[in-house]
Design a protein around this motif. Structure first.
Motif, mmCIF file in Angstrom:
data_model
loop_
_atom_site.group_PDB
_atom_site.id
_atom_site.type_symbol
_atom_site.label_atom_id
_atom_site.label_comp_id
_atom_site.label_asym_id
_atom_site.label_seq_id
_atom_site.Cartn_x
_atom_site.Cartn_y
_atom_site.Cartn_z
ATOM 1 N N VAL A 249 0.835 -1.200 0.000
ATOM 2 C CA VAL A 249 0.000 0.000 0.000
ATOM 3 C C VAL A 249 0.869 1.249 0.000
ATOM 4 O O VAL A 249 1.978 1.256 0.531
ATOM 5 N N GLU A 250 0.321 2.294 -0.636
ATOM 6 C CA GLU A 250 0.913 3.624 -0.573
ATOM 7 C C GLU A 250 0.100 4.424 0.439
ATOM 8 O O GLU A 250 -1.109 4.604 0.255
ATOM 9 N N ARG A 251 0.735 4.871 1.506
ATOM 10 C CA ARG A 251 0.053 5.621 2.548
ATOM 11 C C ARG A 251 0.402 7.109 2.469
ATOM 12 O O ARG A 251 1.466 7.468 1.986
ATOM 13 N N ASP A 252 -0.501 7.929 2.990
ATOM 14 C CA ASP A 252 -0.271 9.373 3.056
ATOM 15 C C ASP A 252 0.102 9.918 1.678
ATOM 16 O O ASP A 252 1.052 10.681 1.531
ATOM 17 N N GLY A 253 -0.679 9.513 0.679
ATOM 18 C CA GLY A 253 -0.420 9.967 -0.683
ATOM 19 C C GLY A 253 0.806 9.358 -1.323
ATOM 20 O O GLY A 253 1.169 9.691 -2.443
ATOM 21 N N GLY A 254 1.446 8.456 -0.616
ATOM 22 C CA GLY A 254 2.664 7.831 -1.130
ATOM 23 C C GLY A 254 3.923 8.348 -0.463
ATOM 24 O O GLY A 254 5.027 8.136 -0.958
ATOM 25 N N ARG A 255 3.774 9.018 0.663
ATOM 26 C CA ARG A 255 4.967 9.372 1.432
ATOM 27 C C ARG A 255 5.582 8.114 2.035
ATOM 28 O O ARG A 255 6.791 8.059 2.268
ATOM 29 N N GLN A 256 4.736 7.111 2.270
ATOM 30 C CA GLN A 256 5.204 5.847 2.828
ATOM 31 C C GLN A 256 4.629 4.679 2.037
ATOM 32 O O GLN A 256 3.491 4.732 1.572
ATOM 33 N N MET A 257 5.419 3.630 1.919
ATOM 34 C CA MET A 257 4.949 2.376 1.329
ATOM 35 C C MET A 257 5.140 1.263 2.359
ATOM 36 O O MET A 257 6.192 1.172 3.003
ATOM 37 N N ARG A 258 4.118 0.442 2.505
ATOM 38 C CA ARG A 258 4.202 -0.729 3.368
ATOM 39 C C ARG A 258 3.807 -1.938 2.537
ATOM 40 O O ARG A 258 2.821 -1.891 1.792
ATOM 41 N N HIS A 259 4.566 -3.015 2.641
ATOM 42 C CA HIS A 259 4.351 -4.162 1.762
ATOM 43 C C HIS A 259 4.492 -5.475 2.514
ATOM 44 O O HIS A 259 5.203 -5.561 3.526
ATOM 45 N N GLU A 260 3.786 -6.489 2.003
ATOM 46 C CA GLU A 260 3.985 -7.825 2.542
ATOM 47 C C GLU A 260 5.420 -8.261 2.254
ATOM 48 O O GLU A 260 6.024 -7.836 1.260
ATOM 49 N N PRO A 261 5.990 -9.113 3.112
ATOM 50 C CA PRO A 261 7.386 -9.531 2.912
ATOM 51 C C PRO A 261 7.666 -10.112 1.529
ATOM 52 O O PRO A 261 8.770 -9.962 1.006
ATOM 53 N N GLY A 262 6.694 -10.755 0.905
ATOM 54 C CA GLY A 262 6.922 -11.356 -0.400
ATOM 55 C C GLY A 262 6.715 -10.432 -1.575
ATOM 56 O O GLY A 262 6.934 -10.823 -2.729
ATOM 57 N N PHE A 263 6.342 -9.171 -1.314
ATOM 58 C CA PHE A 263 6.096 -8.226 -2.406
ATOM 59 C C PHE A 263 7.423 -7.689 -2.919
ATOM 60 O O PHE A 263 8.237 -7.170 -2.153
ATOM 61 N N PRO A 264 7.680 -7.782 -4.247
ATOM 62 C CA PRO A 264 8.957 -7.301 -4.783
ATOM 63 C C PRO A 264 9.046 -5.780 -4.745
ATOM 64 O O PRO A 264 8.158 -5.083 -5.221
#
Length: 266
Positions: free
Chosen positions: A106-121
């Protein structure tokens, strides 16, 4: 035309991630003449500064396919339309049931932060970035997100987007902007066109007075909304078919600049 809206990657930006001197000069002349310039991209906010600084004009940036309208000059999100946490969780539940091997970010706060599952490239340029970090899915879906990013190994981009879109009918929007097979999911009704319409309205500009440029399926809503929707010479076939015009040259050869020079007599 009172407003120029342009996608970035594959449209304004070359493969080397830079904007050409000719394109920069063209946009600076437009700005000096009073034409409103808006950058409209799938990029997250954290990827905007390099292009904005090269252009050297105070242009708003519509980011994350319309989920966040951002003012780089003040580092302010002036409008936001995220996926709410409950919708995000439902989307992930549906997709995992439909495509068990799917992985999310996911892109949070308009994309200031990205959080991803461990398997996401994650791209090598972001793997060690402070704003990008792995999280379990249970934590990813606890907060609103500008975009949900969906991958499931090697996929046909258009076919996989259609599959994801069918799974999320009535819940969210699905599109793509690359050849990697990644699908980008936004809140229902949120597109580049919806955000650009709001910006245009704030300047008392109608769609008829907007010229927009793009190259990929995520640009389609914007190009069909604008009075003059222009596909790049290097655009996806569906984009070329839907556009009212096509540039003579690709993004590598100043296609946008050449078109604007002719249109405005620069």
């Amino acid at each position: 035309m009172k407003l120029v809206a342009s996608d970035l990657d594959g449209t304004l930006v070359r493969r080397d991630r830079n904007v050409s001197p000719r394109t920069i000069a063209t946009f600076q002349r437009l700005h000096a003449a009073g034409v409103i310039v808006v950058l409209v991209t799938g990029r997250p906010i954290r990827w905007i500064a390099p292009v904005h600084s090269q252009l050297g004009i105070p242009a708003l940036a519509i980011c994350a396919n319309g989920a966040a309208t951002y003012d780089p000059a003040t580092d302010t999100i002036v409008h936001s339309s995220p996926l709410e946490a409950s919708v995000l969780a439902e989307a992930c539940t549906r997709l995992r049931a439909e495509v068990p091997e799917v992985v999310f970010a996911v892109e949070r706060d308009g994309g200031r932060q990205m959080r991803h599952e461990p398997g996401f490239p994650v791209g090598p340029w972001e793997a060690d970035h402070d704003s990008v970090a792995p999280l379990p899915l249970a934590d990813i879906v606890t907060r609103p997100a500008a975009k949900l990013l969906v991958r499931a190994g090697v996929q046909s981009p258009d076919e996989f987007t259609a599959r994801v879109g069918a799974c999320l009918t009535g819940l969210a929007e699905a599109t793509n902007s690359s050849s990697s097979g990644m699908v980008e999911v936004s809140a229902a009704g949120v597109t580049k066109a919806s955000a650009l319409a709001l910006v245009a309205r704030s300047h008392s500009v109608t769609a008829a007075d907007v010229v927009a440029f793009g190259d990929m399926p995520n640009d389609l809503p914007m190009l069909t909304w604008a009075g003059r929707g222009v596909a790049m010479a290097n655009a996806h076939p569906a984009v070329r078919a839907a556009a009212s015009d096509v540039t003579k040259h690709t993004n590598e050869d100043d296609g946008v600049a050449e078109y604007l020079e002719r249109l405005y007599g620069l």
